[in-house]
Design a protein around this motif. Structure first.
Motif, PDB file in Angstrom:
ATOM      1  N   UNK A  94       0.851  -1.190   0.000  1.00 14.08           N
ATOM      2  CA  UNK A  94       0.000   0.000   0.000  1.00 14.08           C
ATOM      3  C   UNK A  94       0.885   1.238   0.000  1.00 14.08           C
ATOM      4  N   UNK A  95       0.568   2.171  -0.880  1.00 15.78           N
ATOM      5  CA  UNK A  95       1.353   3.396  -1.016  1.00 15.78           C
ATOM      6  C   UNK A  95       0.462   4.603  -0.721  1.00 15.78           C
ATOM      7  N   UNK A  96       1.008   5.539   0.020  1.00 22.61           N
ATOM      8  CA  UNK A  96       0.364   6.837   0.232  1.00 22.61           C
ATOM      9  C   UNK A  96       1.246   7.891  -0.428  1.00 22.61           C
ATOM     10  N   UNK A  97       0.657   8.762  -1.224  1.00 19.90           N
ATOM     11  CA  UNK A  97       1.421   9.869  -1.794  1.00 19.90           C
ATOM     12  C   UNK A  97       0.878  11.186  -1.248  1.00 19.90           C
ATOM     13  N   UNK A  98       1.750  12.160  -1.133  1.00 21.38           N
ATOM     14  CA  UNK A  98       1.338  13.514  -0.805  1.00 21.38           C
ATOM     15  C   UNK A  98       2.355  14.488  -1.354  1.00 21.38           C
ATOM     16  N   UNK A  99       1.914  15.709  -1.596  1.00 17.22           N
ATOM     17  CA  UNK A  99       2.789  16.722  -2.168  1.00 17.22           C
ATOM     18  C   UNK A  99       3.863  17.134  -1.165  1.00 17.22           C
ATOM     19  N   UNK A 100       4.994  17.576  -1.684  1.00 14.82           N
ATOM     20  CA  UNK A 100       6.116  17.922  -0.828  1.00 14.82           C
ATOM     21  C   UNK A 100       6.115  19.338  -0.308  1.00 14.82           C
ATOM     22  N   UNK A 101       5.074  20.120  -0.622  1.00 13.93           N
ATOM     23  CA  UNK A 101       5.059  21.526  -0.203  1.00 13.93           C
ATOM     24  C   UNK A 101       4.427  21.744   1.163  1.00 13.93           C
ATOM     25  N   UNK A 121      -9.819  -6.149  -2.002  1.00 19.16           N
ATOM     26  CA  UNK A 121      -8.895  -6.074  -3.131  1.00 19.16           C
ATOM     27  C   UNK A 121      -9.423  -5.351  -4.361  1.00 19.16           C
ATOM     28  N   UNK A 122     -10.738  -5.267  -4.513  1.00 14.75           N
ATOM     29  CA  UNK A 122     -11.284  -4.582  -5.687  1.00 14.75           C
ATOM     30  C   UNK A 122     -11.079  -3.071  -5.608  1.00 14.75           C
ATOM     31  N   UNK A 123     -11.003  -2.538  -4.384  1.00 15.23           N
ATOM     32  CA  UNK A 123     -10.790  -1.108  -4.196  1.00 15.23           C
ATOM     33  C   UNK A 123      -9.292  -0.833  -4.301  1.00 15.23           C
ATOM     34  N   UNK A 124      -8.906  -0.114  -5.337  1.00 14.85           N
ATOM     35  CA  UNK A 124      -7.478   0.081  -5.599  1.00 14.85           C
ATOM     36  C   UNK A 124      -6.975   1.458  -5.215  1.00 14.85           C
ATOM     37  N   UNK A 125      -7.873   2.425  -5.060  1.00 16.99           N
ATOM     38  CA  UNK A 125      -7.437   3.788  -4.773  1.00 16.99           C
ATOM     39  C   UNK A 125      -8.469   4.527  -3.927  1.00 16.99           C
ATOM     40  N   UNK A 126      -7.977   5.251  -2.940  1.00 11.20           N
ATOM     41  CA  UNK A 126      -8.800   6.197  -2.175  1.00 11.20           C
ATOM     42  C   UNK A 126      -8.122   7.557  -2.312  1.00 11.20           C
ATOM     43  N   UNK A 160     -11.709  16.030  -7.351  1.00 12.46           N
ATOM     44  CA  UNK A 160     -10.458  16.746  -7.083  1.00 12.46           C
ATOM     45  C   UNK A 160      -9.250  15.849  -7.333  1.00 12.46           C
ATOM     46  N   UNK A 161      -8.935  15.586  -8.591  1.00  9.83           N
ATOM     47  CA  UNK A 161      -7.780  14.731  -8.862  1.00  9.83           C
ATOM     48  C   UNK A 161      -6.462  15.457  -8.635  1.00  9.83           C
ATOM     49  N   UNK A 162      -6.509  16.794  -8.462  1.00 14.55           N
ATOM     50  CA  UNK A 162      -5.286  17.540  -8.202  1.00 14.55           C
ATOM     51  C   UNK A 162      -4.769  17.382  -6.792  1.00 14.55           C
ATOM     52  N   UNK A 163      -5.549  16.780  -5.906  1.00 11.22           N
ATOM     53  CA  UNK A 163      -5.094  16.557  -4.534  1.00 11.22           C
ATOM     54  C   UNK A 163      -4.005  15.496  -4.532  1.00 11.22           C
ATOM     55  N   UNK A 164      -2.837  15.850  -4.006  1.00 10.39           N
ATOM     56  CA  UNK A 164      -1.714  14.910  -4.014  1.00 10.39           C
ATOM     57  C   UNK A 164      -1.841  13.783  -3.014  1.00 10.39           C
ATOM     58  N   UNK A 165      -2.757  13.924  -2.048  1.00 12.99           N
ATOM     59  CA  UNK A 165      -2.899  12.915  -0.999  1.00 12.99           C
ATOM     60  C   UNK A 165      -3.795  11.778  -1.483  1.00 12.99           C
ATOM     61  N   UNK A 166      -3.189  10.617  -1.685  1.00 15.49           N
ATOM     62  CA  UNK A 166      -3.908   9.443  -2.180  1.00 15.49           C
ATOM     63  C   UNK A 166      -3.325   8.203  -1.520  1.00 15.49           C
ATOM     64  N   UNK A 167      -4.141   7.182  -1.384  1.00 13.76           N
ATOM     65  CA  UNK A 167      -3.677   5.861  -0.956  1.00 13.76           C
ATOM     66  C   UNK A 167      -4.093   4.868  -2.022  1.00 13.76           C
ATOM     67  N   UNK A 168      -3.162   4.018  -2.441  1.00 13.27           N
ATOM     68  CA  UNK A 168      -3.493   3.050  -3.481  1.00 13.27           C
ATOM     69  C   UNK A 168      -2.645   1.794  -3.343  1.00 13.27           C
ATOM     70  N   UNK A 169      -3.076   0.775  -4.068  1.00 10.35           N
ATOM     71  CA  UNK A 169      -2.341  -0.493  -4.063  1.00 10.35           C
ATOM     72  C   UNK A 169      -1.200  -0.401  -5.078  1.00 10.35           C
ATOM     73  N   UNK A 170      -0.006  -0.697  -4.596  1.00 11.31           N
ATOM     74  CA  UNK A 170       1.189  -0.558  -5.445  1.00 11.31           C
ATOM     75  C   UNK A 170       1.060  -1.380  -6.721  1.00 11.31           C
ATOM     76  N   UNK A 171       0.587  -2.609  -6.610  1.00  8.76           N
ATOM     77  CA  UNK A 171       0.472  -3.487  -7.775  1.00  8.76           C
ATOM     78  C   UNK A 171      -0.451  -2.881  -8.825  1.00  8.76           C
ATOM     79  N   UNK A 172      -1.565  -2.287  -8.387  1.00 11.86           N
ATOM     80  CA  UNK A 172      -2.507  -1.683  -9.324  1.00 11.86           C
ATOM     81  C   UNK A 172      -1.870  -0.498 -10.032  1.00 11.86           C
ATOM     82  N   UNK A 173      -1.162   0.334  -9.294  1.00  9.87           N
ATOM     83  CA  UNK A 173      -0.498   1.503  -9.895  1.00  9.87           C
ATOM     84  C   UNK A 173       0.481   1.078 -10.982  1.00  9.87           C
TER      85      UNK A 173
END
Length: 245
Positions: A94-101, A121-126, A160-173
């Motif tokens: 599981x990966x979480x991304x966020x902007x560095x600012x 497992x069907x839910x790949x991104x929040x 709001x796809x511009x929001x850098x804060x996301x959690x997703x499954x690494x394999x799906x990405x």
């Protein structure tokens, strides 16, 4: 705060792309470590060939934050490539991304992870959806228009796809086709692969240091070609529905 054992993979990798964020990055790293305290995690900062002391400031934090890793590009390649570099290096499923600012609040990260895991497992991104955005009126207006057009054309259900804060499954990405600015189209591309996506309101903060790397005009031109590209990808998708052996 104990480090992740060398022979034990973390449960969550927090990936943060940074470019010229010497002022924001150290404090952000400390906030991430505090937000995920008690969990098995790692923090992966990817320095996209900063021209200031971003990398040195982060390297100096390693004794204080043993979960911290610092990767560096030898040439500036942009935010999407920095995210991909971090995800490819991540050791967690599981990966979480966020902007560095520092405008994304790391305290929201664990809730996104919990929602993702609970979804199966069907839910790949929040994805995070920023509430009470702390940006200029011009930037908020441009974002509102861009999100509206994108949502209508791609039917990605995202406000709001511009929001850098996301959690997703690494394999799906890593299944997704890579291109520059892909980070703004993750919901559409996840849906294209047959995954489910969901969203959750998150906090948004004022930028305290540095300056934005984007302009409204520059983002507009990039968005037009990106939209056409993602629409083409959607038109060429064929989903098998499932695979049995």
């Amino acid at each position: 705060m104990s480090p992740t054992p060398e022979n034990s993979a973390p449960d969550v990798s927090v990936v943060v792309p940074v470019f010229d964020e010497e002022g924001a990055a150290p404090g952000l790293a400390r906030e991430i470590a505090a937000a995920f305290a008690g969990r098995n995690f790692e923090i992966v900062f990817v320095d996209d060939r900063s021209r200031d002391g971003t990398r040195a400031a982060l390297e100096a934090l390693k004794p204080e934050i043993p979960q911290l890793r610092v990767l560096s590009h030898t040439a500036n390649a942009g935010q999407s490539r920095a995210i991909r570099t971090g995800v490819m290096a991540a050791r967690a499923p599981v990966v979480v991304t966020l902007d560095g600012d520092g405008q994304n609040d790391p305290a929201d990260g664990p809730a996104l992870v919990d929602m993702l895991v609970a979804g199966g497992p069907a839910l790949a991104l929040v994805g995070g959806e920023r509430v009470k955005r702390q940006d200029s009126q011009a930037k908020k207006l441009a974002s509102r228009i861009g999100n509206g057009v994108r949502k209508r054309l791609l039917k990605d259900t995202a406000n709001d796809t511009g929001c850098g804060l996301k959690a997703f499954r690494r394999e799906a990405f890593l299944r997704l086709p890579y291109f520059d600015h892909i980070h703004r189209y993750l919901p559409a591309l996840m849906l294209r692969e047959g995954y489910e996506v969901a969203f959750r309101p998150v906090n948004h903060r004022h930028r305290q240091t540095g300056q934005s790397k984007y302009t409204n005009l520059g983002r507009l031109w990039a968005s037009l070609s990106d939209l056409l590209g993602v629409m083409w990808l959607q038109s060429r998708a064929r989903n098998p529905g499932g695979v049995v052996e």
